[in-house]
Design an enzyme around this catalytic site. Structure first.
Site, PDB file in Angstrom:
ATOM      1  CD1 TRP A  39      56.971 -20.477  -9.149  1.00 15.99           C
ATOM      2  CD2 TRP A  39      56.112 -18.587  -9.944  1.00 15.99           C
ATOM      3  NE1 TRP A  39      56.079 -20.807 -10.149  1.00 15.99           N
ATOM      4  CE2 TRP A  39      55.549 -19.669 -10.654  1.00 15.99           C
ATOM      5  CE3 TRP A  39      55.720 -17.294 -10.287  1.00 15.99           C
ATOM      6  CZ2 TRP A  39      54.612 -19.499 -11.667  1.00 15.99           C
ATOM      7  CZ3 TRP A  39      54.792 -17.115 -11.294  1.00 15.99           C
ATOM      8  CH2 TRP A  39      54.245 -18.207 -11.976  1.00 15.99           C
ATOM      9  CG  MET A  40      52.058 -21.013  -5.014  1.00 15.96           C
ATOM     10  SD  MET A  40      50.693 -20.315  -4.031  1.00 15.96           S
ATOM     11  CE  MET A  40      51.209 -20.789  -2.405  1.00 15.96           C
ATOM     12  CG  ASP A  42      51.025 -26.973 -10.872  1.00 20.39           C
ATOM     13  OD1 ASP A  42      51.317 -27.963 -11.545  1.00 20.39           O
ATOM     14  OD2 ASP A  42      50.841 -25.841 -11.364  1.00 20.39           O
ATOM     15  CG  PHE A 103      58.122 -30.456 -12.771  1.00 21.10           C
ATOM     16  CD1 PHE A 103      59.054 -29.515 -12.336  1.00 21.10           C
ATOM     17  CD2 PHE A 103      57.784 -30.448 -14.118  1.00 21.10           C
ATOM     18  CE1 PHE A 103      59.632 -28.604 -13.202  1.00 21.10           C
ATOM     19  CE2 PHE A 103      58.356 -29.549 -15.008  1.00 21.10           C
ATOM     20  CZ  PHE A 103      59.283 -28.623 -14.547  1.00 21.10           C
ATOM     21  CB  SER A 104      52.752 -31.148 -10.033  1.00 22.24           C
ATOM     22  OG  SER A 104      52.743 -29.732  -9.936  1.00 22.24           O
ATOM     23  CD  GLU A 223      50.526 -28.598 -17.909  1.00 25.48           C
ATOM     24  OE1 GLU A 223      49.811 -27.668 -17.496  1.00 25.48           O
ATOM     25  OE2 GLU A 223      51.726 -28.440 -18.203  1.00 25.48           O
ATOM     26  CD1 TRP A 313      50.155 -22.789 -16.351  1.00 24.84           C
ATOM     27  CD2 TRP A 313      52.091 -21.693 -16.080  1.00 24.84           C
ATOM     28  NE1 TRP A 313      50.893 -23.461 -15.407  1.00 24.84           N
ATOM     29  CE2 TRP A 313      52.086 -22.808 -15.221  1.00 24.84           C
ATOM     30  CE3 TRP A 313      53.198 -20.846 -16.054  1.00 24.84           C
ATOM     31  CZ2 TRP A 313      53.148 -23.129 -14.364  1.00 24.84           C
ATOM     32  CZ3 TRP A 313      54.263 -21.152 -15.221  1.00 24.84           C
ATOM     33  CH2 TRP A 313      54.234 -22.271 -14.390  1.00 24.84           C
TER      34      TRP A 313
HETATM   35  C1  KTE Z   1      56.164 -26.105 -17.033  1.00 24.73           C
HETATM   36  O1  KTE Z   1      55.072 -24.761 -18.671  1.00 24.73           O
HETATM   37  C2  KTE Z   1      55.158 -26.081 -18.188  1.00 24.73           C
HETATM   38  O2  KTE Z   1      57.322 -26.597 -17.586  1.00 24.73           O
HETATM   39  C3  KTE Z   1      53.772 -26.525 -17.792  1.00 24.73           C
HETATM   40  O3  KTE Z   1      52.772 -26.055 -18.617  1.00 24.73           O
HETATM   41  C4  KTE Z   1      53.434 -26.204 -16.327  1.00 24.73           C
HETATM   42  O4  KTE Z   1      53.350 -27.504 -15.803  1.00 24.73           O
HETATM   43  C5  KTE Z   1      55.836 -27.373 -13.093  1.00 24.73           C
HETATM   44  O5  KTE Z   1      53.518 -26.991 -13.583  1.00 24.73           O
HETATM   45  C6  KTE Z   1      52.719 -27.659 -14.551  1.00 24.73           C
HETATM   46  C7  KTE Z   1      52.812 -29.149 -14.205  1.00 24.73           C
HETATM   47  O6  KTE Z   1      52.488 -29.970 -15.317  1.00 24.73           O
HETATM   48  C8  KTE Z   1      54.255 -29.253 -13.781  1.00 24.73           C
HETATM   49  O7  KTE Z   1      54.478 -30.388 -12.953  1.00 24.73           O
HETATM   50  C9  KTE Z   1      54.439 -27.947 -13.003  1.00 24.73           C
HETATM   51  C10 KTE Z   1      51.277 -27.201 -14.547  1.00 24.73           C
HETATM   52  O8  KTE Z   1      55.962 -26.300 -12.167  1.00 24.73           O
HETATM   53  O9  KTE Z   1      51.095 -25.909 -14.072  1.00 24.73           O
END
Ligand code: KTE
Length: 550
Positions: A39-40, A42, A103-104, A223, A313
């Site tokens: 999986w990939m 951000d 996370f990111s 985000e 998403w």
């Molecule tokens: C993930 O669904 C949540 O818990 C977010 O909407 C996705 O969040 C995590 O991906 C992001 C970042 O904010 C997170 O750091 C990261 C955005 O994989 O795609």
């Protein structure tokens, strides 16, 4: 009745898919970054190693075969010399526990060793510090440093460096701010709709400076913020030759559905970002461009370089590739430019152009990684229903499914827009014929609405089962010039197996979308179509180049 949680349904759903299309390698883009397996999402920690002339991209990753977003979330790592072909190096950062996530976040080159992590044994150009969100009970900001040029990291033993006792503070992007001689971090306080701006002398002690709050299209949450200074290509005077741009991502809640990136143009004084206006501007008005991040440590005078995750998403976990899921967009160069937003408004807009071995850079020996294996050109053609304009590539030999194309056209009959009969012309991107069926990705200009739309309807079972995989996506496009022949428009595009990137009017509007042909079909030919007996369009220039990696 057993209530199946949506997450439980996912594996079931993907099992159905895999029955339909056993091997999905044919869908893997050839010149876009994809995970070798798993999986990939951000992009993270992007930086340019000036010493080794090597580009580094980390990304949200889960390398196991399920290829869906799940903990443990790691930082996967790939490197490239040419921004087209990437070498995968597995995980660079992993969480302490399998139910947590790295996370990111971002990476900076700490050449002056402000962090104190380094000594003379690490070249100043390779003093790599990662700043990221540790996702556990809380979301806290941590740092880690690398003593091997970014392939592995040592976590700071005093982590976290920021803890606001929240499960919703994430995605730090850090940059060095010369003017105030400090590190600046933008980080999202997601559900308070805040981009928080912190400052630090050493990447360890952080002070909250200000909040950029409730600006733009809010959606469900903010985000992945960003902040960079961009040159203005055509400044109005010689005092303001650059502006700051603040970026943020929202998901869910995009007006197109799901995920989208937006930007604000303004000034940054080391404490507060001051937007020039209250307008919301979207970076890319396709459905598959999210969580954009810029590279650290590139040469700033030509603009900033960056890329985004080419998915959404809404359907990222269910797209019909099995062993791997999703790709990044191409790397793009970012500048600002004054353009005619409409007949009465001349305003600054973000300009983005793919940076790779294009026809312009083909003379640049360092980027000789692509070659044109087929070329098709047509010029000064008055198009009508009887025109036959199609590439004549020999599709029997191994087509690559990778093309770039340039189109400049003039709408010569402007009255067409005022009838109740719309007229259209467009580019059809066809697959080869498999078991008697051919599939087509349509790119159409509609005169009634002076709108471009793509129609990414294919025969793939995924699209029958995915109600939110919008099949038609459109954008208005302002003319780029007017001649005595009519209104002029330009379009540059790249299609690469399952992704179409469009750049209208020299990069002032970008639209990125994925698409999924079925049963091993890939893009192999182009056709220009028109539904009007009376010509209303002149194709000034059309060139299509089928590309192959050396
Ligand atoms: C993930 O669904 C949540 O818990 C977010 O909407 C996705 O969040 C995590 O991906 C992001 C970042 O904010 C997170 O750091 C990261 C955005 O994989 O795609």
């Amino acid at each position: 009745m057993i209530q199946l949680s949506p997450l439980l349904l996912l594996p079931l759903f993907s099992v159905f898919n895999s029955i339909a299309d056993a091997s999905t390698e044919y869908l893997r883009p050839q010149i876009h970054l994809t995970p070798d397996q798993g999986w990939m999402n951000d992009p993270n920690g992007m930086f340019y190693d000036r010493k080794d002339k090597l580009w580094h991209v980390y990304f949200q990753h889960n390398p196991d075969k399920k290829s869906i977003w799940a903990t443990p979330v790691t930082w996967g790592h790939s490197t490239s010399k040419d921004l087209l072909t990437w070498d995968y190096h597995g995980n660079a950062l992993e969480p302490e526990n399998d139910d947590e996530g790295i996370f990111s976040g971002s990476v900076v080159v700490d050449r002056n060793n402000t962090s104190g992590f380094f000594n003379d044994s690490t070249d100043p150009e390779q003093r790599i510090v990662a700043i990221y969100t540790n996702n556990a009970e809380l979301q806290t900001q941590e740092i880690a440093y690398s003593l091997d040029k970014g392939y592995s990291f040592i976590k700071y033993d005093q982590n976290p460096v920021i803890n606001v006792n929240s499960s919703q503070q994430r995605d730090p992007k850090v940059l060095w701010h010369d003017e105030s001689n400090q590190w600046i971090m933008v980080v999202a306080k997601t559900q308070e709709f805040k981009v928080q701006i912190y400052g630090s002398p050493d990447l360890k002690k952080w002070d909250l400076k200000s909040n950029f709050t409730s600006n733009g299209y809010l959606g469900f949450q903010y985000e992945c913020p960003g902040l960079f200074k961009l040159p203005i290509e055509n400044p109005l005077n010689d005092t303001v030759t650059s502006k700051w741009v603040l970026l943020l991502a929202i998901n869910p809640g995009s007006p197109l559905g799901g995920s989208i990136n937006e930007y604000f143009i303004g000034d940054f004084d080391g404490t507060t970002f001051h937007p020039d206006d209250g307008a919301t501007r979207f970076m890319d008005i396709g459905k598959d461009f999210y969580a954009f991040q810029s590279f650290d440590n590139t040469e700033p005078e030509d603009g900033a370089l960056g890329l985004a995750w080419a998915s959404n998403w809404q359907y990222a976990n269910t797209v019909p590739t099995e062993d791997w899921r999703s790709s990044m967009s191409l790397v793009r160069n970012y500048t600002l430019k004054y353009v005619d937003v409409n007949p009465e408004n001349y305003g600054l807009t973000l300009i983005q152009k793919p940076v790779y071995d294009t026809k312009e850079t083909r003379l640049n020996e360092t980027l000789k990684t692509l070659e044109t294996i087929n070329e098709y050109e047509v010029n000064d053609l008055k198009l009508d229903k009887s025109s036959f304009v199609a590439t004549d590539f020999n599709t029997e030999r191994n087509a690559t499914g990778v093309f770039e194309f340039d189109l400049k056209f003039t709408q010569t009959d402007l009255k067409m827009g005022y009838s109740n009969m719309t007229t259209q012309f467009g580019l059809y991107i066809h697959s080869q014929t498999v078991k008697g069926s051919q599939e087509t990705l349509q790119l159409v200009f509609d005169t009634l609405s002076t709108t471009w739309y793509i129609d990414r309807t294919t025969q793939h079972s995924f699209q029958r089962n995915s109600p939110v995989f919008t099949e038609r996506i459109s954008t208005y496009v302002e003319k780029i010039d007017t001649t005595d022949q009519g209104n002029v428009y330009t379009l540059y595009g790249v299609v690469d197996r399952n992704i179409l990137e469009l750049y209208f009017n020299d990069g002032s509007i970008a639209m990125t979308n994925t698409f999924f042909f079925s049963e091993g079909k890939i893009p192999t030919s182009f056709e220009v179509v028109c539904d009007s007996e009376k010509s209303f369009i002149t194709i000034d220039e059309l060139s299509v180049r089928e590309l192959a990696r050396k």
